[in-house]
Design an enzyme around this catalytic site. Structure first.
Site, PDB file in Angstrom:
ATOM      1  N   LYS A 233       0.852  -1.196   0.000  1.00 45.50           N
ATOM      2  CA  LYS A 233       0.000   0.000   0.000  1.00 45.50           C
ATOM      3  C   LYS A 233       0.881   1.235   0.000  1.00 45.50           C
ATOM      4  O   LYS A 233       1.743   1.397   0.873  1.00 45.50           O
ATOM      5  CB  LYS A 233      -0.857   0.013   1.249  1.00 45.50           C
ATOM      6  CG  LYS A 233      -2.291  -0.392   1.031  1.00 45.50           C
ATOM      7  CD  LYS A 233      -3.013  -0.284   2.352  1.00 45.50           C
ATOM      8  CE  LYS A 233      -4.492  -0.188   2.170  1.00 45.50           C
ATOM      9  NZ  LYS A 233      -5.153  -0.054   3.477  1.00 45.50           N
TER      10      LYS A 233
HETATM   11  C1  E4P Z   1      -8.476   0.277   3.474  1.00 40.80           C
HETATM   12  O1  E4P Z   1      -7.626   0.027   2.675  1.00 40.80           O
HETATM   13  C2  E4P Z   1      -8.311   1.309   4.527  1.00 40.80           C
HETATM   14  O2  E4P Z   1      -7.244   0.933   5.323  1.00 40.80           O
HETATM   15  C3  E4P Z   1      -9.543   1.428   5.394  1.00 40.80           C
HETATM   16  O3  E4P Z   1     -10.670   1.014   4.673  1.00 40.80           O
HETATM   17  C4  E4P Z   1      -9.710   2.775   6.032  1.00 40.80           C
HETATM   18  O4  E4P Z   1     -10.945   2.819   6.683  1.00 40.80           O
HETATM   19  P1  E4P Z   1     -11.340   3.977   7.716  1.00 40.80           P
HETATM   20  O5  E4P Z   1     -11.570   5.236   6.964  1.00 40.80           O
HETATM   21  O6  E4P Z   1     -12.583   3.467   8.377  1.00 40.80           O
HETATM   22  O7  E4P Z   1     -10.180   4.104   8.677  1.00 40.80           O
END
Ligand code: E4P
Length: 216
Positions: A84
């Site tokens: 990521k």
């Molecule tokens: C996914 O890749 C993200 O890490 C996640 O969905 C973030 O979610 P949030 O906005 O609830 O922290």
């Protein structure tokens, strides 16, 4: 639409994996920290041993050079890693260097169609628009997912769209209708997707009716 689990909690991942419907897992530094672990490699390798499919682990470096080095290290932990990397100038430079080497990148913290176009142009395997965080500031997060899907399809980019920052079951329905390839969902939302009061009621009634004629 494929379902990924958005958590670093091993127990949740084990329970969800048993259902046979989880095709990948996404984590981020906040999710890993929430589990009280600083051993990212250990957590990611354990997740990869439970779930077949892409496992996203995020870089924390800031410069393209450091991001590339960190991404190469992370991707060596398991063949299923998707690294990521945030959609930023540094992140795009790193992704453009990593993608031709066959390292799968999930460009994260995507909040606009333009950012998704750039992620796709950099060769990202995945792009993750954050629906809930957009909704939180008064935007329509799912509209952006739908627009990204349409634009990437028009130009035949192979980048797969992960609807992320999913907060409730309706987000999953809307992500599917928007054509997202994947929705990454917290464990709680996965359970909410399964449950329906009429299903519970129906199971109880069938069992009761069957007992009345002398079974069970
Ligand atoms: C996914 O890749 C993200 O890490 C996640 O969905 C973030 O979610 P949030 O906005 O609830 O922290």
């Amino acid at each position: 639409m494929q379902i990924f689990l958005d958590t670093a909690n091993i127990e949740e991942i084990r329970k969800a994996a048993k259902l046979g419907i989880i095709r990948g897992v996404t984590t981020n530094p906040s999710l890993v920290a929430k589990e009280g672990s600083s051993d990212l490699k250990g957590v990611i390798q354990e997740i990869a041993s439970i779930v077949d499919g892409p496992i996203s682990a995020e870089v924390l470096s800031q410069t393209p050079e450091e991001m590339i080095k960190e991404a190469e290290e992370i991707s060596s932990w398991s063949p299923s890693i998707a690294v990521k990397i945030p959609v930023s100038a540094a992140g795009l430079e790193a992704t453009s260097a990593l993608s031709p080497k066959g390292i799968k990148v999930n460009m994260t913290l995507c909040f606009s169609v333009n950012q998704a176009i750039l992620a796709a142009a950099a060769g990202a395997a995945f792009v993750s628009p954050f629906v809930g965080r957009l909704d939180d500031i008064g935007h329509n997060g799912m509209e952006i997912v739908s627009d990204i899907v349409e634009v990437l399809k028009t130009y035949q980019y192979p980048t797969r769209v992960i609807a992320a920052s999913i907060r409730h079951p309706l987000h999953c329905v809307l992500a599917a209708k928007a054509g997202a390839h994947i929705a990454t969902v917290p464990y709680k939302v996965l359970i909410q997707m399964i449950e329906h009061p009429l299903t519970e009621k129906g199971i109880s009634r069938f069992a009761a009716d069957w007992q009345q004629v002398g079974h069970g």
